[in-house]
Design a protein around this motif. Structure first.
Motif, mmCIF file in Angstrom:
data_model
loop_
_atom_site.group_PDB
_atom_site.id
_atom_site.type_symbol
_atom_site.label_atom_id
_atom_site.label_comp_id
_atom_site.label_asym_id
_atom_site.label_seq_id
_atom_site.Cartn_x
_atom_site.Cartn_y
_atom_site.Cartn_z
ATOM 1 N N ILE C 93 0.854 -1.204 0.000
ATOM 2 C CA ILE C 93 0.000 0.000 0.000
ATOM 3 C C ILE C 93 0.883 1.245 0.000
ATOM 4 C CG2 ILE C 93 -1.713 1.330 1.314
ATOM 5 C CD1 ILE C 93 -2.977 -1.253 2.206
ATOM 6 N N ILE C 94 1.986 1.168 0.745
ATOM 7 C CA ILE C 94 2.935 2.295 0.732
ATOM 8 C C ILE C 94 3.516 2.464 -0.670
ATOM 9 C CG2 ILE C 94 5.053 3.247 1.757
ATOM 10 C CD1 ILE C 94 2.826 2.934 3.809
ATOM 11 N N ASP C 95 3.914 1.317 -1.283
ATOM 12 C CA ASP C 95 4.467 1.399 -2.648
ATOM 13 C C ASP C 95 3.530 2.191 -3.553
ATOM 14 O OD1 ASP C 95 6.509 -0.335 -1.839
ATOM 15 O OD2 ASP C 95 5.507 -2.122 -2.642
ATOM 16 N N SER C 96 2.230 1.917 -3.431
ATOM 17 C CA SER C 96 1.250 2.570 -4.304
ATOM 18 C C SER C 96 1.008 4.019 -3.893
ATOM 19 C CB SER C 96 -0.088 1.818 -4.259
ATOM 20 O OG SER C 96 0.015 0.589 -4.936
ATOM 21 N N ALA C 97 0.780 4.226 -2.600
ATOM 22 C CA ALA C 97 0.368 5.561 -2.129
ATOM 23 C C ALA C 97 1.457 6.600 -2.351
ATOM 24 C CB ALA C 97 0.002 5.501 -0.650
ATOM 25 N N ASN C 98 2.691 6.150 -2.341
ATOM 26 C CA ASN C 98 3.833 7.058 -2.416
ATOM 27 C C ASN C 98 4.122 7.547 -3.834
ATOM 28 O OD1 ASN C 98 5.805 8.397 -0.975
ATOM 29 N ND2 ASN C 98 7.350 6.821 -1.343
ATOM 30 N N ILE C 99 3.481 6.960 -4.828
ATOM 31 C CA ILE C 99 3.826 7.336 -6.210
ATOM 32 C C ILE C 99 2.646 7.885 -7.005
ATOM 33 C CG2 ILE C 99 5.766 5.742 -6.432
ATOM 34 C CD1 ILE C 99 3.665 4.006 -8.090
ATOM 35 N N ILE C 100 1.503 8.045 -6.343
ATOM 36 C CA ILE C 100 0.349 8.596 -7.067
ATOM 37 C C ILE C 100 0.560 10.094 -7.219
ATOM 38 C CG2 ILE C 100 -2.087 9.150 -6.815
ATOM 39 C CD1 ILE C 100 -2.478 6.455 -6.800
ATOM 40 N N GLY C 101 0.779 10.559 -8.439
ATOM 41 C CA GLY C 101 0.986 11.997 -8.649
ATOM 42 C C GLY C 101 2.171 12.500 -7.851
ATOM 43 N N GLY C 102 2.264 13.810 -7.755
ATOM 44 C CA GLY C 102 3.328 14.407 -6.943
ATOM 45 C C GLY C 102 2.876 14.532 -5.507
ATOM 46 N N LYS C 103 3.753 15.127 -4.693
ATOM 47 C CA LYS C 103 3.435 15.259 -3.263
ATOM 48 C C LYS C 103 2.180 16.104 -3.061
ATOM 49 C CE LYS C 103 6.249 12.554 -1.818
ATOM 50 N NZ LYS C 103 5.853 11.361 -1.057
ATOM 51 N N ARG C 108 -4.045 15.182 -1.136
ATOM 52 C CA ARG C 108 -5.503 15.162 -1.332
ATOM 53 C C ARG C 108 -6.017 13.802 -1.800
ATOM 54 N NH1 ARG C 108 -9.281 19.374 -1.101
ATOM 55 N NH2 ARG C 108 -9.873 19.064 -3.284
ATOM 56 N N ALA C 109 -5.310 13.167 -2.731
ATOM 57 C CA ALA C 109 -5.827 11.964 -3.393
ATOM 58 C C ALA C 109 -6.051 10.845 -2.377
ATOM 59 C CB ALA C 109 -4.861 11.495 -4.473
ATOM 60 N N SER C 110 -7.072 10.027 -2.630
ATOM 61 C CA SER C 110 -7.452 8.978 -1.678
ATOM 62 C C SER C 110 -7.581 7.629 -2.379
ATOM 63 C CB SER C 110 -8.788 9.335 -1.044
ATOM 64 O OG SER C 110 -9.788 9.393 -2.049
ATOM 65 N N GLY C 179 4.323 -11.531 2.197
ATOM 66 C CA GLY C 179 4.868 -10.237 1.797
ATOM 67 C C GLY C 179 4.133 -9.741 0.567
ATOM 68 N N SER C 180 4.198 -8.438 0.342
ATOM 69 C CA SER C 180 3.518 -7.870 -0.825
ATOM 70 C C SER C 180 4.383 -6.783 -1.445
ATOM 71 C CB SER C 180 2.157 -7.293 -0.429
ATOM 72 O OG SER C 180 2.322 -6.232 0.511
ATOM 73 N N ARG C 181 4.179 -6.575 -2.718
ATOM 74 C CA ARG C 181 4.976 -5.581 -3.430
ATOM 75 C C ARG C 181 4.190 -5.075 -4.626
ATOM 76 N NH1 ARG C 181 8.358 -1.492 -4.171
ATOM 77 N NH2 ARG C 181 10.363 -1.943 -5.179
ATOM 78 N N PHE C 182 4.300 -3.756 -4.871
ATOM 79 C CA PHE C 182 3.697 -3.140 -6.056
ATOM 80 C C PHE C 182 4.790 -2.399 -6.809
ATOM 81 C CE2 PHE C 182 2.233 0.792 -8.023
ATOM 82 C CZ PHE C 182 1.251 0.328 -8.893
ATOM 83 N N ILE C 183 4.848 -2.578 -8.111
ATOM 84 C CA ILE C 183 5.778 -1.805 -8.949
ATOM 85 C C ILE C 183 5.027 -1.291 -10.171
ATOM 86 C CG2 ILE C 183 7.924 -1.798 -10.291
ATOM 87 C CD1 ILE C 183 8.993 -4.036 -8.564
ATOM 88 N N ARG C 184 5.280 -0.049 -10.470
ATOM 89 C CA ARG C 184 4.690 0.577 -11.653
ATOM 90 C C ARG C 184 5.817 0.824 -12.645
ATOM 91 N NH1 ARG C 184 2.795 6.780 -10.843
ATOM 92 N NH2 ARG C 184 4.997 7.066 -10.378
ATOM 93 N N PHE C 185 5.570 0.587 -13.919
ATOM 94 C CA PHE C 185 6.567 0.980 -14.919
ATOM 95 C C PHE C 185 6.095 2.217 -15.652
ATOM 96 C CE2 PHE C 185 8.589 1.339 -18.977
ATOM 97 C CZ PHE C 185 9.925 1.229 -18.601
ATOM 98 N N ILE C 186 6.955 3.237 -15.641
ATOM 99 C CA ILE C 186 6.668 4.475 -16.369
ATOM 100 C C ILE C 186 7.945 4.919 -17.088
ATOM 101 C CG2 ILE C 186 4.798 5.301 -14.895
ATOM 102 C CD1 ILE C 186 6.862 6.993 -13.375
ATOM 103 N N PRO C 187 7.788 5.707 -18.145
ATOM 104 C CA PRO C 187 8.988 6.166 -18.874
ATOM 105 C C PRO C 187 9.853 7.094 -18.033
ATOM 106 C CG PRO C 187 7.044 6.331 -20.256
ATOM 107 C CD PRO C 187 6.554 6.034 -18.862
ATOM 108 N N ARG C 188 9.222 8.037 -17.309
ATOM 109 C CA ARG C 188 10.000 8.875 -16.406
ATOM 110 C C ARG C 188 10.114 8.129 -15.077
ATOM 111 N NH1 ARG C 188 6.978 14.681 -16.795
ATOM 112 N NH2 ARG C 188 5.175 13.329 -16.551
ATOM 113 N N ASN C 189 10.607 8.821 -14.077
ATOM 114 C CA ASN C 189 10.755 8.181 -12.775
ATOM 115 C C ASN C 189 9.670 8.594 -11.788
ATOM 116 O OD1 ASN C 189 13.334 6.623 -13.070
ATOM 117 N ND2 ASN C 189 13.934 8.632 -13.818
ATOM 118 N N GLU C 190 8.852 9.552 -12.165
ATOM 119 C CA GLU C 190 7.734 10.003 -11.337
ATOM 120 C C GLU C 190 6.689 10.586 -12.276
ATOM 121 O OE1 GLU C 190 5.794 10.921 -8.850
ATOM 122 O OE2 GLU C 190 6.655 9.345 -7.619
#
Lengths: 159, 764, 292
Positions: C93-103, C108-110, C179-190
């Motif tokens: 959940i941290i993996d996901s929550a930490n990369i949604i949009g910018g800070k 705001r995002a939920s 254990g759990s893990r989420f990874i997103r692949f994107i062209p940039r890093n954020e």
């Protein structure tokens, strides 16, 4: 024509009442209704950070907040981050390190950097870069912005 | 981060220091006023209706429902523009057609690209203006869009502009008229040739021929285009806007609105980035016309999707280059074919690419055939060293391959072929002083170039590039106040710290403190004609104007002191600290200023110049990348930029220009591009999917400034803004090759493209 | 901005009443990072915002011992990734929550917003699926629960009715050695929308895979739970060969589309790579260790 609404909020430390259109975003209201044009519109959909403000102390993009939402809350803009008659250390560091060129992204970076240093006073370079990834700058290549935030962190530690 | 300056010999008091910019405090406190920050009583807000189709005949536009919406004050279409003749308009360096200029503002018969402006609305607020757009009915007949240079030039493809002739640029200059050359959808052709290509290639031991493509890249300034206009009842028009050139804006508006130039006052506000993109007019004429109709000021501010859809990005390109070399690395012949997308109207920067790509090298037999091709995409505009990054990507990739095949060091092969002062170029020019060899020597000596690579998935690349820089017209005026402070006015929009760099040059000239000068950018009523802040010209050309103003003031001061002291002016000396001395007396600058009011009045001087002594500059980029072979993703690990700057007036701002240019180049290499579907619809018109690099995508770029002074500027300034964007595309591509053994020939080499190349390699 | 009305109810009941009266063009406003943009850009017809952030039931998060984790649907991401209990027990959940949009988006995002927006490429949904999340919903006819893997029905479409409100998300306590893990692949890093994203959850018994769940995003009209993968590896000894062989199943399991963010071929390749990487990281986490 849509409805006008009265909003009362703690704006940069003072309770402020203003009239907005019910469909105004916080960004619209700050710029067009109140005249705080230091808050910049870059993309109007949450992808550039130029309109960043603190809402109840939390970093947000004001283009993605409805003006009506801030009734009863508090908003800090770039106009409100200086300390009395003195620039905030992050503002001073941006000047000293030549961290701005055109300056349009600067208000958003300053607010975001302040929010970072408020929660993480000694961030690593990686942490600064990650935190500021939602703020786009097209002039500087970010180098001097990152350096300025590092400098601001150091000068705030000394105080 | 390390930043090194390889200094020119001469030492200065102010030049070379790093003072805070005059506009700094306003910009960090949010007080600085940009174009969109203007607020006027009774102001209306404008919005633009844009074509949803890339190519369509506009059969009918019905604005009646929009006009009837309460709060809407004006709705205009092309028929509200002053009639524009279908006639050529000479704009000095280029020509345009008055009808096309008018059509670019609001389309008449056809929509020629997705996003082209069709109608505009002014209303009491922007929400209502947007509501009104939805009420405008447009009837289209949709046509097949032309989306690539290859399709455009195919004889079977219909002409996008029926009446367009192919202008032969050489013939135009030679005989002053359009030649008979006619290529389908090609607006102009420039064929530059030097020596004997066939003979050259015969001499070659190795010949490499490759094809390259680059995408459409936007300048990506964070401030969207904006303009606010007030049309008075006496037909005087005031316009507040963000532009790179207030006079250029005024003259374009005068032509479009058919109003005398003197009756238009353009007030340049702070500008939030431009990179060449804030030279054309888009909405300002619409604001003016709607102000005329309503009697109220009208503000227009583009949304981000409109900026990407309908302002001018740089050209997507197709480039084919053939290079022949001897076994010792001597390049004996080079032949380049460049076809650049102009967009829907003529005017790509293809000639800039064709000229500049070979500028760093001395090649005896060389040709560049440059085609400006019309397609159904937004009209391109200048973008930082217009046309050159793509062309440099092509030639620098081939030179890297030559070096590899001939087993010569990549720096050595460039050194071996480096252009020198007096090298004859294919555009006929004899090369002036350049620092190709000096820069390469510095590159060779960097710690970065000599560092070991820590991992086989990491590669290192290098590339160089040149840009010619600009001169053009500038005006400046300065006045001495009685307390010794100085007001400096120029017409040069400050887009990269020029208020600081100009004030510093005046301070150095007069021997006064930087802080005693208040520089200001003034409006078109308040200063002489000044060309755009573009072409890396401002610190150079307006700098010359400012220095000459300083010299005029010095002369007047000498004369005044001579009168005051009743002594011959020739016996007086103006000293480096701003004082004036005779053999037995001295008076400092403050004292001189104080005595001016009572000895004939305060001193003011103004000047207009046309700078012609600009010279090209060279940049070099060294970059380390790490390639994830499983995903095709490239990460930048280390970056070093070297640049010949002539003389760095304010080194921190020069470094900032270099770092910014490098990052835009990296964006072109890896991330950014317009994505059109097969109907010509731009799918990624947002900063989410038009991917500009973030702070999290790059490391610090180490900067090495090399100072080889320009003899044509009193302090040696060459111009610094544009050239750093030129080398990174090829440097990144060459680094990728070094890491994984595939040569990207299409940029951006995003993970998807690189993964295809990697698969091809692994299947071999 | 479309002509929207703004409501700020203080109870669920009041909110449901407003939604019912207004009809389907009334939208719940939590973080607003999707719906405000949709309303402004007129990509969806929206006539009213019902701001639920003053309703206590939808805000905040907590772990109640063995009963697991409950996250209010409108709780902003920053509160989630700063929560030490979530960091410890639900790292995906941290993996996901930490990369949604910018800070500023994360202010705001939920999770509720990300789920209800129903994007096929949403960066939290695969995680919520593999953690066997349940959506707690209240509507005019009372409460109901939906398994998150069933929640999305198509791009921008979910099982939530227009007059229902997603109140909270619930996750059971992770089993030992899981254990759990989420990874997103994107062209940039954020900042980008995922080309492909994958979440994996694994429970180990020594070196044997006791159970697993794998979900993927941006490869189908909705995020997908891939039971076939779990079935293939379940009960087997963990090895890189096993993961390689399991990854080959993606060739037939997903048929991603061609769009500006990726090609079908590249997406399938990325799916395989991200599957292996998330699995290996989930195994590391199942041992109580941290991943890079």
């Amino acid at each position: 024509m849509s409805k006008k609404i009265v909003i009362s909020t703690d704006l940069n430390g003072d309770i402020t009442e203003f009239i907005a259109d019910e469909r105004d975003s916080l960004l619209d209201a700050l710029r067009e209704r109140i005249g705080l044009t230091g808050v910049k519109e870059g993309c109007n959909n949450g992808n550039c950070g130029a309109c960043a403000v603190l809402l109840d102390g939390i970093l947000v993009n004001s283009c993605c907040v409805m003006a009506a939402e801030v009734d009863g809350g508090s908003v800090t803009t770039v106009e409100g981050i200086a300390l009395e008659n003195e620039l905030h250390p992050v503002q001073q560091a941006f000047l000293n390190e030549a961290a701005l060129q055109c300056g349009i992204c600067t208000p958003g970076f300053l607010v975001a950097a302040k929010a970072l240093l408020d929660t993480n006073p000694e961030p690593t370079e990686e942490e600064i870069r990650f935190w500021l990834a939602g703020n786009l700058c097209r002039c500087t290549g970010y180098d001097k912005i990152i350096t300025a935030v590092q400098e601001a962190s150091k000068s705030m530690q000394k105080k | 981060m390390v930043s090194t300056q390889k200094k020119a010999d001469k030492t200065y008091k102010v030049i070379g220091t790093r003072p805070v910019r005059p506009d700094g405090v306003d910009k960090v406190t949010g007080r600085a006023k940009y174009g969109a920050d203007i607020q006027l009583p009774g102001m209306l807000f404008g919005r633009v209706l844009r074509s949803p189709h890339a190519h369509a005949i506009i059969k009918k536009i019905d604005t009646s429902k929009a006009l009837a919406l309460p709060g809407v004050k004006s709705v205009i279409t092309h028929k509200d523009l002053p009639t524009a003749a279908d006639a050529a308009l000479n704009l000095g360096e280029t020509t345009d057609n008055l009808k096309w200029i008018s059509d670019k503002v609001l389309a008449a018969e056809d929509a020629l690209f997705h996003g082209q402006a069709l109608a505009a609305v002014a209303a009491v607020d922007k929400h209502i203006a947007e509501d009104a757009l939805a009420l405008i009915d447009v009837e289209y007949e949709i046509l097949e869009p032309v989306l690539s240079v290859h399709t455009a030039m195919d004889k079977k493809t219909p002409s996008i502009h029926d009446n367009m002739k192919t202008v032969d640029m050489i013939a135009r200059f030679q005989v002053g008229e359009i030649s008979e050359t006619q290529i389908n959808n090609v607006a102009s052709i420039l064929d530059l040739e030097l020596g004997d290509l066939d003979a050259g290639f015969k001499e070659a031991d190795i010949i490499i021929e490759r094809e390259f493509e680059t995408g459409t890249y936007h300048q990506g300034y964070i401030e969207s285009h904006n303009g606010t206009a007030q049309w008075n009842e006496n037909d005087e028009v005031t316009v507040w806007l963000s532009t790179q050139g207030a006079f250029n804006a005024r003259d374009q508006l005068a032509a479009l609105l058919q109003v005398p130039m003197s009756k238009i006052k353009v007030i340049p506000m702070e500008i939030g980035g431009g990179f060449g993109g804030k030279i054309p007019m888009y909405m300002e004429p619409l604001a003016a016309i709607m102000s005329k109709q309503t009697g109220k000021p009208v503000k227009m501010h583009m949304q981000r999707d409109e900026v990407l859809l309908a302002t001018g990005p740089t050209s997507a390109t197709y480039i084919k280059v053939k290079v022949g070399a001897k076994n010792d690395g001597t390049i004996v012949a080079a032949d380049a074919y460049l076809a650049y997308e102009a967009g829907a109207y003529p005017g790509s920067p293809v000639s800039g690419g064709g000229v500049s790509m070979f500028m760093p090298y001395a090649i005896p037999n060389v040709r560049a055939l440059c085609l400006d091709v019309i397609v159904n995409k937004t009209k391109t505009a200048a973008y930082r060293a217009p046309g050159v990054p793509a062309a440099a990507f092509a030639i620098e990739s081939i030179i890297d391959e030559l070096a590899e095949k001939l087993e010569i060091d990549p720096i050595a092969i460039r050194m071996h072929n480096a252009a020198e002062e007096g090298t004859r170029r294919h555009d006929g020019v004899l090369a002036p002083s350049m620092a190709v060899k000096e820069l390469l020597e510095e590159a060779q000596a960097t710690e970065h170039w000599n560092a070991e690579l820590s991992d086989p998935s990491i590669g290192r690349g290098i590339a160089i590039g040149a840009w010619g820089n600009g001169g053009m017209e500038s005006s400046a005026s300065a006045s001495i106040n009685s307390d010794g402070t100085i007001n400096l006015n120029t017409g040069s929009v400050d887009i990269g710290g020029q208020r600081a760099s100009l004030a510093m040059q005046l301070a150095e000239t007069l021997g006064v403190e930087y802080d005693s000068i208040k520089p200001q950018v003034v409006d078109t009523d308040s200063i002489g004609y000044t060309a755009v802040s573009a072409g890396s010209r401002t610190t150079f050309a307006t700098g010359i104007a400012v220095i000459e103003v300083g010299n005029k003031i010095k002369k007047q001061i000498i004369n005044r002191v001579a009168t005051f002291w009743e002594i011959d002016a020739n016996a007086l000396k103006y000293n480096d600290d701003g004082s004036v001395s005779s053999p037995d007396k001295i008076i400092n600058f403050k004292e001189i200023a104080a005595m001016l009011p009572n000895t004939g009045g305060r001193i003011q001087a103004s000047i207009d110049i046309q700078a012609t002594t600009h010279v090209p500059t060279i940049a070099c980029h060294i970059v380390d990348v790490k390639v994830d072979e499983e995903t095709g993703k490239v990460d930048i690990l280390r970056s070093t930029a070297l640049q010949d700057v002539g003389k760095a007036i304010h080194p921190a701002y020069v470094e900032g220009q270099t770092q910014g240019g490098i990052l835009q180049g990296i964006g072109m290499a890896l991330y950014e591009e317009y994505y059109y579907d097969d109907k010509g619809i731009l799918k990624n018109a947002s900063l989410l999917d038009y991917r500009m690099p973030t702070s999290y995508d790059v490391p610090f770029t180490e900067i090495i400034l090399v100072e080889k002074p320009n003899p044509g500027h009193p302090f040696g300034v060459k111009g610094v803004g544009e050239v750093p964007i030129v080398p990174p595309l090829a440097a990144v591509a060459n680094a990728i090759y070094d890491a994984v053994g595939v040569r990207p020939n299409i940029l951006p080499v995003n993970p998807r493209r690189l993964s295809v190349l990697l698969k091809e390699k692994n299947n071999k | 901005m479309q002509d929207v009305s703004y409501y700020r109810p203080s109870s669920i009941k009041e909110a449901i009443k407003i939604l019912s009266e207004h009809g389907p063009t009334a939208k719940v406003l939590a973080g607003g990072t999707d719906v405000i943009v949709q309303a402004r850009e007129r990509t969806k017809k929206i006539t009213a915002f019902v701001d639920i952030k003053k309703i206590p039931d939808v805000m905040g998060l907590g772990i109640e011992g063995h009963r697991g984790l409950t996250i209010g649907a409108a709780t902003p991401m920053y509160q989630i990734y700063n929560h030490s209990g979530v960091q410890e027990e639900y790292p995906a959940i941290i993996d996901s929550a930490n990369i949604i949009g910018g800070k500023a988006i994360q202010g705001r995002a939920s999770l509720g917003g990300n789920l209800c927006n129903g994007s096929p490429a949403a960066d939290t949904i695969p995680t919520l699926i593999v953690l066997e999340g349940t959506a707690n919903i209240i509507g005019p006819n009372g409460e109901r629960k939906i398994a998150i893997e069933d929640f999305c029905t198509g791009p921008g479409k979910t099982l939530l009715q227009h007059d229902e409100i997603l109140i909270s998300l619930h996750f059971k306590r992770p089993a030992p050695f899981s254990g759990s893990r989420f990874i997103r692949f994107i062209p940039r890093n954020e900042m980008d929308i995922a080309v492909v994203n994958v979440a994996s959850q694994i429970q180990m018994d020594g070196n044997k895979i006791e159970s697993s769940r794998v979900a993927i995003g941006a490869c189908a009209p909705t995020p997908l739970l891939l039971k076939e993968i779990s079935n293939f590896i379940q009960g087997k000894e963990l090895s890189q060969d096993l993961l390689e062989n399991a990854a080959e199943l993606f060739n037939n399991l997903i048929t991603p589309i061609e769009d500006m963010r990726g090609s079908p071929e590249h997406r399938v390749d990325l799916a395989k790579t991200l599957f292996k990487r998330t699995m290996n990281d989930a195994v590391i986490r199942s041992n109580g260790e941290k991943v890079q």
